[in-house]
Structure formats: C-alpha cells, structure tokens
Write a protein that holds these residues in place. Sequence first.
Motif, PDB file in Angstrom:
ATOM      1  N   HIS A   1       0.827  -1.199   0.000  1.00 57.63           N
ATOM      2  CA  HIS A   1       0.000   0.000   0.000  1.00 57.63           C
ATOM      3  C   HIS A   1       0.867   1.257   0.000  1.00 57.63           C
ATOM      4  CE1 HIS A   1      -2.508  -3.187   1.820  1.00 57.63           C
ATOM      5  NE2 HIS A   1      -3.423  -2.681   1.035  1.00 57.63           N
ATOM      6  N   LEU A   2       1.916   1.227   0.803  1.00 57.20           N
ATOM      7  CA  LEU A   2       2.841   2.356   0.855  1.00 57.20           C
ATOM      8  C   LEU A   2       3.554   2.527  -0.480  1.00 57.20           C
ATOM      9  CD1 LEU A   2       4.242   4.608   2.414  1.00 57.20           C
ATOM     10  CD2 LEU A   2       5.858   2.912   3.282  1.00 57.20           C
ATOM     11  N   ALA A   3       3.961   1.430  -1.094  1.00 59.09           N
ATOM     12  CA  ALA A   3       4.638   1.502  -2.391  1.00 59.09           C
ATOM     13  C   ALA A   3       3.723   2.130  -3.437  1.00 59.09           C
ATOM     14  CB  ALA A   3       5.082   0.112  -2.829  1.00 59.09           C
ATOM     15  N   ALA A   4       2.452   1.728  -3.454  1.00 60.72           N
ATOM     16  CA  ALA A   4       1.499   2.301  -4.401  1.00 60.72           C
ATOM     17  C   ALA A   4       1.301   3.789  -4.117  1.00 60.72           C
ATOM     18  CB  ALA A   4       0.167   1.553  -4.327  1.00 60.72           C
ATOM     19  N   TYR A   5       1.210   4.140  -2.839  1.00 60.59           N
ATOM     20  CA  TYR A   5       1.054   5.547  -2.442  1.00 60.59           C
ATOM     21  C   TYR A   5       2.241   6.366  -2.959  1.00 60.59           C
ATOM     22  CZ  TYR A   5       0.220   9.610   0.572  1.00 60.59           C
ATOM     23  OH  TYR A   5      -0.015  10.874   1.049  1.00 60.59           O
ATOM     24  N   LEU A   6       3.452   5.840  -2.737  1.00 56.42           N
ATOM     25  CA  LEU A   6       4.651   6.557  -3.177  1.00 56.42           C
ATOM     26  C   LEU A   6       4.721   6.675  -4.696  1.00 56.42           C
ATOM     27  CD1 LEU A   6       7.248   5.096  -0.656  1.00 56.42           C
ATOM     28  CD2 LEU A   6       6.301   7.416  -0.683  1.00 56.42           C
TER      29      LEU A   6
ATOM     30  N   LEU B   1      -2.813  -1.066  -7.324  1.00 57.54           N
ATOM     31  CA  LEU B   1      -2.587  -2.443  -6.883  1.00 57.54           C
ATOM     32  C   LEU B   1      -3.300  -3.445  -7.783  1.00 57.54           C
ATOM     33  CD1 LEU B   1      -2.780  -2.030  -3.003  1.00 57.54           C
ATOM     34  CD2 LEU B   1      -0.745  -2.338  -4.414  1.00 57.54           C
ATOM     35  N   SER B   2      -4.528  -3.150  -8.160  1.00 54.55           N
ATOM     36  CA  SER B   2      -5.272  -4.088  -9.007  1.00 54.55           C
ATOM     37  C   SER B   2      -4.655  -4.195 -10.399  1.00 54.55           C
ATOM     38  CB  SER B   2      -6.745  -3.707  -9.093  1.00 54.55           C
ATOM     39  OG  SER B   2      -6.904  -2.509  -9.823  1.00 54.55           O
ATOM     40  N   SER B   3      -3.962  -3.144 -10.839  1.00 53.43           N
ATOM     41  CA  SER B   3      -3.339  -3.188 -12.173  1.00 53.43           C
ATOM     42  C   SER B   3      -2.220  -4.220 -12.252  1.00 53.43           C
ATOM     43  CB  SER B   3      -2.809  -1.806 -12.563  1.00 53.43           C
ATOM     44  OG  SER B   3      -1.645  -1.486 -11.822  1.00 53.43           O
ATOM     45  N   VAL B   4      -1.702  -4.627 -11.088  1.00 55.82           N
ATOM     46  CA  VAL B   4      -0.658  -5.658 -11.058  1.00 55.82           C
ATOM     47  C   VAL B   4      -1.149  -6.929 -10.363  1.00 55.82           C
ATOM     48  CG1 VAL B   4       1.299  -4.083 -11.254  1.00 55.82           C
ATOM     49  CG2 VAL B   4       0.382  -4.619  -8.991  1.00 55.82           C
ATOM     50  N   GLY B   5      -2.465  -7.047 -10.236  1.00 57.23           N
ATOM     51  CA  GLY B   5      -3.057  -8.277  -9.716  1.00 57.23           C
ATOM     52  C   GLY B   5      -3.017  -8.430  -8.208  1.00 57.23           C
ATOM     53  N   ILE B   6      -2.942  -7.328  -7.484  1.00 56.70           N
ATOM     54  CA  ILE B   6      -2.904  -7.371  -6.020  1.00 56.70           C
ATOM     55  C   ILE B   6      -4.193  -6.784  -5.467  1.00 56.70           C
ATOM     56  CG2 ILE B   6      -1.724  -6.542  -3.949  1.00 56.70           C
ATOM     57  CD1 ILE B   6       0.837  -6.386  -5.620  1.00 56.70           C
ATOM     58  N   GLU B   7      -4.769  -7.491  -4.514  1.00 60.19           N
ATOM     59  CA  GLU B   7      -5.974  -6.996  -3.858  1.00 60.19           C
ATOM     60  C   GLU B   7      -5.570  -6.199  -2.618  1.00 60.19           C
ATOM     61  OE1 GLU B   7      -9.932  -8.806  -1.755  1.00 60.19           O
ATOM     62  OE2 GLU B   7      -9.045  -9.915  -3.428  1.00 60.19           O
ATOM     63  N   ALA B   8      -6.156  -5.020  -2.475  1.00 53.88           N
ATOM     64  CA  ALA B   8      -5.840  -4.166  -1.336  1.00 53.88           C
ATOM     65  C   ALA B   8      -6.514  -4.682  -0.070  1.00 53.88           C
ATOM     66  CB  ALA B   8      -6.288  -2.731  -1.620  1.00 53.88           C
ATOM     67  N   ASP B   9      -5.837  -4.504   1.045  1.00 54.41           N
ATOM     68  CA  ASP B   9      -6.391  -4.814   2.360  1.00 54.41           C
ATOM     69  C   ASP B   9      -6.982  -3.504   2.883  1.00 54.41           C
ATOM     70  OD1 ASP B   9      -6.757  -5.057   5.132  1.00 54.41           O
ATOM     71  OD2 ASP B   9      -5.076  -6.442   5.342  1.00 54.41           O
ATOM     72  N   ASN B  10      -8.303  -3.413   2.910  1.00 59.08           N
ATOM     73  CA  ASN B  10      -8.977  -2.154   3.260  1.00 59.08           C
ATOM     74  C   ASN B  10      -8.565  -1.610   4.621  1.00 59.08           C
ATOM     75  OD1 ASN B  10     -10.435  -1.903   0.856  1.00 59.08           O
ATOM     76  ND2 ASN B  10     -12.036  -3.263   1.605  1.00 59.08           N
ATOM     77  N   GLU B  11      -8.429  -2.480   5.608  1.00 61.16           N
ATOM     78  CA  GLU B  11      -8.073  -2.041   6.951  1.00 61.16           C
ATOM     79  C   GLU B  11      -6.678  -1.410   6.970  1.00 61.16           C
ATOM     80  OE1 GLU B  11      -7.201  -4.176  11.181  1.00 61.16           O
ATOM     81  OE2 GLU B  11      -8.974  -4.876  10.084  1.00 61.16           O
ATOM     82  N   ARG B  12      -5.720  -2.085   6.354  1.00 62.32           N
ATOM     83  CA  ARG B  12      -4.351  -1.554   6.320  1.00 62.32           C
ATOM     84  C   ARG B  12      -4.273  -0.278   5.479  1.00 62.32           C
ATOM     85  NH1 ARG B  12       0.319  -5.924   6.655  1.00 62.32           N
ATOM     86  NH2 ARG B  12      -0.632  -7.285   8.191  1.00 62.32           N
TER      87      ARG B  12
END
Length: 114
Positions: free
Chosen positions: A3-8, A27-38
């Motif tokens: 999440h931090l990497a995507a933010y940066l 994140l979804s563009s590279v096939g990763i699902e975000a963790d809403n809480e984090r």
Amino acid sequence: MKHLAAYLLLTLGGNSNPSSKDIKKVLSSVGIEADNERLESLLSSLQGKDINELIAEGASKLASVPSGGGGVAVSSGAPAASSGAAAAEAKAEEKAEEKEESDEVCVLFCLLGG
C-alpha cells in the motif's frame, strides 16, 4: 508495504494526495488486492503530512540504525550435498529473509514518523 509503495508511486506521478480508490487501482493493475483495513490505517497516518518531509525524516532516523551483517563462512572442502552444509545454507537464507522483513518494518516505521 504494498500500500505504501502504491502511495509513493502515485505521489511520484504527481498525485500529491492519493485516495483509497487511487491506491486500489494501482494495486489491481498488477493483480494485487488491497487490504482495506491496512489501507485506511496508512491513509489516516499520512493525512495532512508531506511525503517528502516524512522521507527526509525517516532517512535521518535510518542513518542511526545498525546495519552490519554477520557473514556466513562456507568451506569449499566439504561436499556440496552434505546435510550439514545444506542445513547451514537454509539457516543463512532464513536469517536473510528475517533481516529483509525487519528492514521493511523499519522503513515503514520511519516513514510514518515513528
């Protein structure tokens, strides 16, 4: 960290205040699902803060973190297939992975002003 990497990445791309939706899109563009809480925790931690100031602050804190590593001695006289050598190699690999995880936590902690 994802999440931090995507933010940066978004801030480097010119989005000075990335939203949850923006980060999820990256994140979804590279096939990763975000963790809403984090993700929400990260965004609330960064809200109202300048990312460049946080990075500079974190870099100064990282300078004081010891980073010397203990090397693993490998004897070339023993056969490569011996169980002792394989166990030592596995242990060294495990320690390297633990150090990498520890480094990631430290970077995140420092970036968030901890």
